[in-house]
Design an enzyme around this catalytic site. Structure first.
Site, short mmCIF file in Angstrom:
data_model
loop_
_atom_site.label_atom_id
_atom_site.label_comp_id
_atom_site.label_asym_id
_atom_site.label_seq_id
_atom_site.Cartn_x
_atom_site.Cartn_y
_atom_site.Cartn_z
CG ASP A 153 -0.29 -0.37 2.52
OD1 ASP A 153 0.95 -0.45 2.56
OD2 ASP A 153 -1.01 -0.58 3.50
CG ASP A 206 -9.23 -0.52 11.84
OD1 ASP A 206 -8.26 -1.21 11.43
OD2 ASP A 206 -9.59 0.53 11.26
CG HIS A 219 -6.28 -1.48 8.67
ND1 HIS A 219 -6.36 -0.49 9.63
CD2 HIS A 219 -4.97 -1.51 8.32
CE1 HIS A 219 -5.16 0.03 9.83
NE2 HIS A 219 -4.29 -0.58 9.05
CD GLU A 273 -8.72 2.02 7.44
OE1 GLU A 273 -8.83 1.11 8.28
OE2 GLU A 273 -8.03 3.03 7.64
C1 GLP Z 1 -0.68 0.48 8.49
C2 GLP Z 1 -0.29 -0.34 7.28
C3 GLP Z 1 -0.63 -1.80 7.47
C4 GLP Z 1 -0.11 -2.27 8.80
C5 GLP Z 1 -0.76 -1.49 9.91
C6 GLP Z 1 -0.28 -1.92 11.28
O1 GLP Z 1 -1.97 0.91 8.48
N1 GLP Z 1 -0.90 0.13 6.08
O2 GLP Z 1 -0.05 -2.55 6.41
O3 GLP Z 1 -0.38 -3.64 8.96
O4 GLP Z 1 -0.41 -0.13 9.73
O5 GLP Z 1 0.97 -1.32 11.53
P1 GLP Z 1 1.92 -1.70 12.72
O6 GLP Z 1 2.53 -2.99 12.32
O7 GLP Z 1 2.91 -0.60 12.78
O8 GLP Z 1 1.08 -1.82 13.93
#
Ligand code: GLP
Length: 261
Positions: free
Chosen positions: A67, A136, A138, A143
């Site tokens: 992403d 949440d 995602h 989302e």
């Molecule tokens: C972002 C990314 C996701 C990731 C999420 C959780 O929103 N787009 O790919 O999984 O954060 O991030 P973290 O691993 O820092 O908690």
């Protein structure tokens, strides 16, 4: 879905890196799906160390990121393309141009999304996709409410995600872009093996839903229950809401050596 509960990030990193090393040993030209966020960092750190000691090479491999924020300038440190370069890609021996990401600066965003899907297809699909999970539920930036059949497209970030990610933007939620491009849930489901990493109690409810909840667009990660090869790597804190935690531990302890993950 295999759930593995580990002591800490180092153990998570080692098991994730083992899976990538095994894949590259049997298929040096493998296609890796790379996630940003803090969760996969232990895997990248372990891989970087293996590369430094000559144990692994990415010279023939390719990569696709999940992403990207829309509109962040090309040199912005939080642009996911730059983040993945900094934490992993630039530290190992990927060939120039071997790692691609969705283009958050494209003038024609729908066309860029179609091109990205085509690039993944032309590479033969993703062999192993690393994933984190949002609080949440995602996946990538899909989302809650995302179509379970979605493909790469533009999405509006929720306030929750922008607030979670504000820590990367000096704590200022207003600095977090409102839009992103993300592989869709169907794109992610197309990868042959998915390794999802979650650590910390903030992820416990999302992990419970992912593993044990009903499949629902409200918790997008639950779509992974339909995938035949998913490995979930957790620390104790992220596992604390799981109902069948004893069974997951027993299964992993009594796993046949030959099976791998
Ligand atoms: C972002 C990314 C996701 C990731 C999420 C959780 O929103 N787009 O790919 O999984 O954060 O991030 P973290 O691993 O820092 O908690």
């Amino acid at each position: 879905m295999e759930v593995i509960i580990l002591r800490d990030a180092n153990e998570i990193g080692a098991i994730g890196a083992d899976a990538i090393a095994a894949l590259l040993a049997r298929k040096p030209e493998a296609v890796l799906g790379l996630a940003t966020g803090s969760s996969p960092l232990a895997i990248y750190d372990d891989l970087n160390r293996r590369y430094e000691t000559g144990l692994i090479s990415f010279g023939q491999a390719r990569g696709f990121t999940l992403d990207e924020y829309v509109g962040l300038p090309a040199d912005h440190p939080q642009r996911y393309r730059n983040v993945i370069d900094e934490v992993f890609v630039s530290k190992v021996d990927f060939a120039a141009g071997a790692v691609q990401g969705p283009d958050g600066l494209a003038a024609d965003i729908p066309a860029a999304c179609i091109e990205y899907e085509a690039a993944i297809d032309n590479a033969g699909g993703i062999d192993l996709q690393i994933l984190g999970i949002g609080t949440d539920g995602h996946l990538a930036f899909n989302e809650p409410g995302s179509s379970l059949g979605s493909r790469t497209r533009i999405k509006t970030l929720t306030r929750q995600t922008r607030s979670d990610n504000a820590r990367f933007f000096g704590g200022d939620i207003a600095a977090v872009p409102t839009h992103c491009l993300t592989q869709g849930l169907a794109t992610i489901m197309g990868a042959r093996h998915l390794i999802l990493v979650a650590t910390g109690r903030g992820k416990a409810e999302a992990v419970h839903q992912l593993v044990e909840g009903p499949i629902s667009a409200l918790w997008p990660a639950t779509i992974l229950q339909l995938h035949p090869h998913v490995t979930v790597l957790l620390d104790e804190a992220a596992a604390r809401r799981l109902q069948r935690v004893d069974y997951y531990r027993e299964t992993y302890c009594s796993k046949p050596e030959w099976q791998g993950i």
